[in-house]
Design a protein around this motif. Structure first.
Motif, PDB file in Angstrom:
ATOM      1  N   CYS A 106      79.243  81.252  39.696  1.00  0.00           N
ATOM      2  CA  CYS A 106      79.184  81.454  38.147  1.00  0.00           C
ATOM      3  C   CYS A 106      77.957  81.406  37.249  1.00  0.00           C
ATOM      4  CB  CYS A 106      80.254  80.155  37.473  1.00  0.00           C
ATOM      5  SG  CYS A 106      79.322  78.515  37.861  1.00  0.00           S
ATOM      6  N   GLY A 107      76.840  81.199  38.202  1.00  0.00           N
ATOM      7  CA  GLY A 107      75.108  81.186  37.776  1.00  0.00           C
ATOM      8  C   GLY A 107      74.868  79.674  36.575  1.00  0.00           C
ATOM      9  N   GLN A 108      75.683  78.362  37.101  1.00  0.00           N
ATOM     10  CA  GLN A 108      75.469  77.618  37.000  1.00  0.00           C
ATOM     11  C   GLN A 108      74.108  76.618  37.737  1.00  0.00           C
ATOM     12  OE1 GLN A 108      76.296  75.824  33.745  1.00  0.00           O
ATOM     13  NE2 GLN A 108      77.050  78.075  33.608  1.00  0.00           N
ATOM     14  N   ILE A 109      74.176  77.165  38.786  1.00  0.00           N
ATOM     15  CA  ILE A 109      73.050  76.593  39.165  1.00  0.00           C
ATOM     16  C   ILE A 109      72.170  77.436  39.777  1.00  0.00           C
ATOM     17  CG2 ILE A 109      72.612  75.528  41.579  1.00  0.00           C
ATOM     18  CD1 ILE A 109      74.526  73.074  40.655  1.00  0.00           C
ATOM     19  N   ARG A 110      70.535  77.366  39.749  1.00  0.00           N
ATOM     20  CA  ARG A 110      70.313  77.874  40.813  1.00  0.00           C
ATOM     21  C   ARG A 110      69.020  77.442  41.501  1.00  0.00           C
ATOM     22  NH1 ARG A 110      70.893  82.979  41.363  1.00  0.00           N
ATOM     23  NH2 ARG A 110      68.929  83.616  40.570  1.00  0.00           N
ATOM     24  N   TYR A 111      68.399  78.281  42.643  1.00  0.00           N
ATOM     25  CA  TYR A 111      67.549  77.121  43.142  1.00  0.00           C
ATOM     26  C   TYR A 111      66.236  78.723  44.170  1.00  0.00           C
ATOM     27  CZ  TYR A 111      70.192  79.676  47.282  1.00  0.00           C
ATOM     28  OH  TYR A 111      70.861  80.814  48.113  1.00  0.00           O
ATOM     29  N   GLU A 112      65.006  78.343  44.090  1.00  0.00           N
ATOM     30  CA  GLU A 112      64.442  78.681  45.073  1.00  0.00           C
ATOM     31  C   GLU A 112      63.994  78.258  46.299  1.00  0.00           C
ATOM     32  OE1 GLU A 112      60.579  79.245  42.761  1.00  0.00           O
ATOM     33  OE2 GLU A 112      62.001  79.799  40.908  1.00  0.00           O
TER      34      GLU A 112
END
Length: 151
Positions: free
Chosen positions: A11-17
């Motif tokens: 859903c795009g609520q959590i992003r990481y690198e």
């Protein structure tokens, strides 16, 4: 050389690198990975804990016992339920990212299979990979094979 891999939930609520080269990538056929992936297996991209950064949102966690008997803390999006990564109490310096959550998955080539005794009969396990009937006592061979494959 600098590395940057990005990913997130559906859903795009959590992003990481991921800010360093991963340590290894393997396929796990344990019953828990089959359940969590709703498929025949799960995949784990092992990375150094310090190289993994949540850049947006806050995942939720729950803890379970693995088939090996060890404790695993599972992190997922509380909105869409996407499983993002897990932490193992026996290996606090690394985490296992669920590589299907990466933005670019074209470079993923697993080097091993774990828990092959639980593999679904429809799968063919490659003899060119490192294969373990259960949980390996030492993961260094998986790390070495990954490094050789990537160079």
């Amino acid at each position: 050389m600098s590395f940057l891999y990005t990913g997130g939930c559906q859903c795009g609520q959590i992003r990481y690198e991921i800010r360093a080269e991963p340590l290894t990538l393997y396929v796990c056929h344990c019953k828990e990975c089959q359940k969590q992936s709703s498929s025949a297996f799960g995949m784990s991209l092992t990375v150094a804990r310090e190289a993994f950064i949540i850049t947006q949102g806050q995942p939720k966690a729950w803890t379970r016992k693995a088939d090996s008997g060890r404790e695993v803390k599972n992190w997922f999006c509380g909105d869409c339920g996407t499983r993002l990564f897990h932490e193992r109490t026996y290996s606090p310096d690394t985490i296992n990212v669920k590589p299907g959550t990466l933005d670019d998955t074209t470079w993923l080539h697993p080097v091993g299979n774990l828990w092959t005794r639980n593999a679904q009969p429809c799968l063919n396990i490659s003899e060119q990979m490192l294969n373990y009937d259960g949980q390996p006592d030492d993961v260094r061979l998986l790390w070495q094979k990954w490094t050789q494959q990537r160079s």
